[in-house]
Enzyme design. Structure first.
Site, PDB file in Angstrom:
ATOM      1  CB  ALA A  70      -0.890  -0.001   1.236  1.00 56.61           C
ATOM      2  CB  SER A  71       1.437   3.846  -2.552  1.00 54.20           C
ATOM      3  OG  SER A  71       1.674   2.946  -3.608  1.00 54.20           O
TER       4      SER A  71
END
Length: 403
Positions: A70-71
């Site tokens: 998840a960025s």
């Protein structure tokens, strides 16, 4: 913790932190305040879900980089601003991740729009599908598919976004993006990466913005190479068209470096990655050097950033960016220079000093980029410095630069 108001407080606090550093268009801010990131990260403490950091969702057994993550939320927000989704847009996302970005896109395109997200990993696809179902975005299309091929069965798309690192724009994407459509992708060249925003104008992709970023590389592109020096304790990361190899550089670090210093100075929190970007617009010798702690212990001169600093390589010689803190200027306590090794090390160091000086004269400048299909004739390319990749030709120019 299951109090909805507490989740809302955490989410709003994170968004407040993001917009303090970078104001966002109102629709994107609303989407960030609406979509629950914690539900896309089950099992994670909500306080951690709403911190401005990346979260690994699938480790890579074959290397240090995660297969999927998840960025960082601020990076997500920045790329959405670059993409500028509009109500009714038809969007393709390459790299499904947790499904969080697809949920944000769904909010932004509204009920009249469509979002398709693809990923090559079945476990990642399952995670994204379940999270989107759980958060009320069942209408988002999630596909197990090779992102390098796009999703032609649902094309054309008015916007496309990649949330994985790309070395090249795949040939298959050209026909899937509508003319006038917008593409945002983390693009790598000469060892560095930028999130580039592009608009298709016929057979040309034209940039109007670049932002510093870092992403897990997509599976299947092999245009980057790694050359190991000093028993693998020093590594050069370069493109396949660059003549860099271990044979000519085997002894390059065996003698003390020549150090040259520029007039440029930086503050403690100031980025100098723009030097790297500036150099790529004119110099085919640019790559990335990675120096491990073992090499430093054995006497190799420390680069400005040991794991990722710009370097120039030519034949059996090498130069790279160095920094030294001397506190002569309290606001900008570090000066920048170059360390050169090998017979042409001094000349390469002087070239790097010139790149530093050019950057320092206008530190916010970014080059104008156009991308053209592979095989485009030289005479039809715009003025600038061309870099050839497998499926495209990239042209960079500061003559047409936009800041």
């Amino acid at each position: 913790m299951n109090d909805t108001s507490t989740f809302d407080d955490l989410r709003n606090r994170l968004v407040d932190e993001i917009i303090t550093k970078r104001p966002l268009p109102a629709p994107i801010e609303r989407a960030l305040r609406t979509v629950r990131r914690d539900l896309h990260l089950p099992g994670l403490d909500p306080a951690d879900a709403y911190t401005n950091r990346a979260v690994t969702i699938k480790d890579n057994p074959d290397g240090p980089l995660a297969l999927s993550c998840a960025s960082v939320p601020s990076t997500v927000a920045m790329m959405l601003a670059q993409l500028a989704p509009q109500p009714g847009d038809h969007i393709l996302e390459v790299g499904a991740g947790t499904g969080y970005n697809a949920a944000l896109l769904a909010e932004l395109v509204g009920h009249e729009g469509k979002v398709t997200t693809v990923d090559i990993d079945p476990g990642v696809v399952l995670h994204a599908r379940q999270a989107l179902n759980r958060t009320g975005y069942e209408h988002v299309r999630v596909m197990e598919h090779d992102g390098l091929k796009g999703a032609p069965q649902h094309a054309p798309y008015t916007r496309m976004i990649a949330t994985v690192g790309l070395w090249d724009v795949p040939a298959s994407w050209w026909q899937q993006l509508a003319d006038g459509g917008r593409l945002v992708l983390p693009l790598r060249w000469r060892g560095q990466a930028r999130s580039v925003a592009l608009t298709r104008q016929g057979d040309t992709l034209v940039s109007d913005g670049m932002e510093l970023c870092g992403f897990v590389p997509i599976i299947g592109q092999t245009g980057e190479r790694t050359t190991e020096l000093a028993d693998g304790t020093v590594r050069l990361h370069h493109d396949q068209d660059q003549p860099v190899g271990p044979d000519q550089l085997a002894e390059v670090l065996s003698t003390p470096p020549i150090e040259l210093w520029s007039q440029a100075r930086v503050g403690s929190e100031e980025t100098f990655d723009g030097i790297w970007l500036r150099a790529t617009a004119s110099d085919d010798a640019v790559c990335r050097i990675e120096v491990t702690s073992k090499a430093l212990d054995e006497g190799v001169r420390c680069p400005a950033i040991p794991g990722r600093s710009p370097a120039l390589v030519s034949g059996s010689s090498l130069a790279y960016l160095i920094a030294e803190r001397d506190n002569a200027d309290p606001e900008r306590p570090s000066r920048l220079g170059a360390a050169g090794y090998g017979p042409d090390g001094a000349a390469l160091a002087r070239t790097l000093i010139a790149h530093i000086a050019a950057w320092s004269a206008d530190r916010a400048a970014a080059p104008h980029m156009t991308i053209h299909p592979a095989g485009t004739a030289d005479v039809t390319l715009p003025e600038g410095h061309a870099i050839d990749k497998e499926d495209s030709r990239v042209v960079l120019s500061f003559a047409m630069a936009r800041t």
